[in-house]
Design a protein around this motif. Structure first.
Motif, PDB file in Angstrom:
ATOM      1  N   THR C  12       0.877  -1.201   0.024  1.00  0.00           N
ATOM      2  CA  THR C  12      -0.111   0.126  -0.031  1.00  0.00           C
ATOM      3  C   THR C  12       0.807   1.226   0.061  1.00  0.00           C
ATOM      4  OG1 THR C  12      -0.144   0.161   2.340  1.00  0.00           O
ATOM      5  CG2 THR C  12      -1.875  -1.225   1.379  1.00  0.00           C
ATOM      6  N   LYS C  13       0.259   2.186  -0.456  1.00  0.00           N
ATOM      7  CA  LYS C  13       0.793   3.715  -0.498  1.00  0.00           C
ATOM      8  C   LYS C  13       0.880   4.426   0.688  1.00  0.00           C
ATOM      9  CE  LYS C  13       1.142   4.409  -5.533  1.00  0.00           C
ATOM     10  NZ  LYS C  13       0.134   4.935  -6.527  1.00  0.00           N
ATOM     11  N   ASN C  14      -0.134   3.851   1.649  1.00  0.00           N
ATOM     12  CA  ASN C  14      -0.503   4.632   2.935  1.00  0.00           C
ATOM     13  C   ASN C  14      -0.446   3.642   4.335  1.00  0.00           C
ATOM     14  OD1 ASN C  14      -1.496   7.208   1.651  1.00  0.00           O
ATOM     15  ND2 ASN C  14      -3.121   5.778   0.914  1.00  0.00           N
ATOM     16  N   ARG C  15      -0.091   4.047   5.223  1.00  0.00           N
ATOM     17  CA  ARG C  15       0.008   3.531   6.482  1.00  0.00           C
ATOM     18  C   ARG C  15      -1.305   2.563   6.805  1.00  0.00           C
ATOM     19  NH1 ARG C  15      -0.266   4.114  11.740  1.00  0.00           N
ATOM     20  NH2 ARG C  15      -0.899   6.476  11.638  1.00  0.00           N
ATOM     21  N   ASN C  88       4.890   0.330  15.343  1.00  0.00           N
ATOM     22  CA  ASN C  88       3.731   0.013  15.010  1.00  0.00           C
ATOM     23  C   ASN C  88       2.696  -0.735  15.912  1.00  0.00           C
ATOM     24  OD1 ASN C  88       5.139  -2.365  15.373  1.00  0.00           O
ATOM     25  ND2 ASN C  88       5.332  -3.052  13.059  1.00  0.00           N
ATOM     26  N   ALA C  89       3.166  -0.583  17.244  1.00  0.00           N
ATOM     27  CA  ALA C  89       2.270  -1.061  18.228  1.00  0.00           C
ATOM     28  C   ALA C  89       0.997  -1.105  17.785  1.00  0.00           C
ATOM     29  CB  ALA C  89       2.820  -0.511  19.590  1.00  0.00           C
ATOM     30  N   ASP C  90       0.577   0.144  17.720  1.00  0.00           N
ATOM     31  CA  ASP C  90      -1.062   0.228  17.268  1.00  0.00           C
ATOM     32  C   ASP C  90      -1.611  -0.337  16.212  1.00  0.00           C
ATOM     33  OD1 ASP C  90       0.742   2.135  15.564  1.00  0.00           O
ATOM     34  OD2 ASP C  90      -1.327   2.839  14.702  1.00  0.00           O
ATOM     35  N   ALA C  91      -0.395  -0.851  15.418  1.00  0.00           N
ATOM     36  CA  ALA C  91      -1.169  -1.613  14.349  1.00  0.00           C
ATOM     37  C   ALA C  91      -1.414  -3.081  14.828  1.00  0.00           C
ATOM     38  CB  ALA C  91      -0.196  -1.722  13.025  1.00  0.00           C
ATOM     39  N   HIS C  92      -0.761  -3.446  15.555  1.00  0.00           N
ATOM     40  CA  HIS C  92      -0.762  -4.700  16.411  1.00  0.00           C
ATOM     41  C   HIS C  92      -2.329  -4.782  16.970  1.00  0.00           C
ATOM     42  CE1 HIS C  92       3.124  -6.712  15.835  1.00  0.00           C
ATOM     43  NE2 HIS C  92       3.615  -5.499  15.795  1.00  0.00           N
ATOM     44  N   GLU C 123      -4.974  -2.776   6.038  1.00  0.00           N
ATOM     45  CA  GLU C 123      -3.538  -2.543   6.407  1.00  0.00           C
ATOM     46  C   GLU C 123      -3.554  -1.261   7.475  1.00  0.00           C
ATOM     47  OE1 GLU C 123      -0.338  -3.065   6.766  1.00  0.00           O
ATOM     48  OE2 GLU C 123      -0.100  -3.850   4.863  1.00  0.00           O
ATOM     49  N   PHE C 124      -2.687  -1.745   8.461  1.00  0.00           N
ATOM     50  CA  PHE C 124      -2.306  -0.598   9.669  1.00  0.00           C
ATOM     51  C   PHE C 124      -0.969  -0.383   9.709  1.00  0.00           C
ATOM     52  CE2 PHE C 124      -6.186  -3.318  10.612  1.00  0.00           C
ATOM     53  CZ  PHE C 124      -7.230  -2.296  10.431  1.00  0.00           C
ATOM     54  N   ASP C 125      -0.014  -1.005   8.950  1.00  0.00           N
ATOM     55  CA  ASP C 125       1.371  -0.791   8.823  1.00  0.00           C
ATOM     56  C   ASP C 125       1.962  -0.870   7.637  1.00  0.00           C
ATOM     57  OD1 ASP C 125       3.908  -0.066   9.904  1.00  0.00           O
ATOM     58  OD2 ASP C 125       4.409  -2.111  10.301  1.00  0.00           O
TER      59      ASP C 125
END
Lengths: 139, 139, 139
Positions: C12-15, C88-92, C123-125
């Motif tokens: 992806t292009k974004n987080r 990326n803790a928030d993504a987990h 996708e979160f990261d």
């Protein structure tokens, strides 16, 4: 390999409601004749859930209050989704916390469950016709 | 179609604990002789979870703090479920966020995983005997 | 029993990004030749999700804001996991709310879906190579 498919239909009287469907899932397993396999039970809608937890009315009240605190219904205008004319954005969020589906083991023709496991349909945008899908594969 | 069933038993020392069970699930797949199929791993209890995430102790600490902020254990009297004499209403909520079960692919006799995927038992009301079910179908 | 396996790759292009993968999952079912069975679709990573909800851009914006309020990306230093050098803790955490996987019924060679169900990669990261696994069993 055998497979079996069945739908259950709901029309709740309240916007938010939890309905125990364990008996209906076991009946579907009985009808299928499948003794060993996996049973998928999922909401066919995106504003309701199927989940496994305790059949205790106090807990269901706790779920209702807790979900409302995490994803409040109001103000309606808080959610961009509601610009489409809907007022159910919160229901889409609540359903992510409670989950869309459960997959349960079928062993010796029975739901292979621990002592307190019960399957619930969780409605977050009720008062309309909704369906749950049961799909069983095995032998 | 083959099928295989196994239980794992836990008795944690703490109320909240995360235990890596990836090795035990792979051993069950080995015992089953199943090379291609699906493997269900679920908690048989309604105050604990099975989930897949990273085996990193800092992250597990973050999970603990985060879940406590979303569904605090105290005050006990906050939850109607606890009027039944229990003090574990929060554990029923935490388990909904972390999930009851995972379904994982079995490919060539192995857990078909990405580089960091590990399976955990997540206990939220420990210090008592709890079970996890592994059910594998395939061939 | 037949089985089928396929991976889909994303960068992806974004987080944070949501990508509709319903068509790719249906194509995998077509390739498999499986008419009746179960289809597992899971993220192979621990900072992204596969989930089923509505394909409505306003709702996806609501998801983004809501997940950020429940598990904020910043301050990075808030999370012990980020002491490992990650941010990326928030993504987990976000991935636990949205879920790792979906299991969907295959009936008569088609995704057995309600009227609005669509499968998304969440996708979160992002901005790195990630994979989704599709595993289908049935006949």
């Amino acid at each position: 390999m055998k497979n079996f498919r069945k739908e259950i239909v709901f029309q709740t009287k309240n916007r938010v409601e939890f309905i125990n469907i364990t008996g209906e899932v076991q009946r579907a397993i009985d009808e299928s004749g499948i003794k060993e396999g996996l049973c998928l039970v999922n909401s066919m809608h995106i504003t309701s859930s199927v989940f496994i937890n305790d059949d205790e009315s106090g807990l269901h009240n706790d779920f209702r209050i807790w979900l409302e605190s995490l994803a409040p219904h109001e103000p309606i205008s808080k959610y961009r989704h509601n610009l489409t004319g809907e007022d159910n954005a919160d229901a889409h969020l609540k359903r992510q916390i409670m989950g869309r589906e459960v997959v349960v083991a079928v062993t010796n023709g029975k739901l292979d469950f621990g002592p307190w496991e019960q399957i619930f349909y969780g409605e977050f945008d009720g008062c309309r016709r909704k369906r749950v899908l049961i799909k069983i594969i095995g032998e």
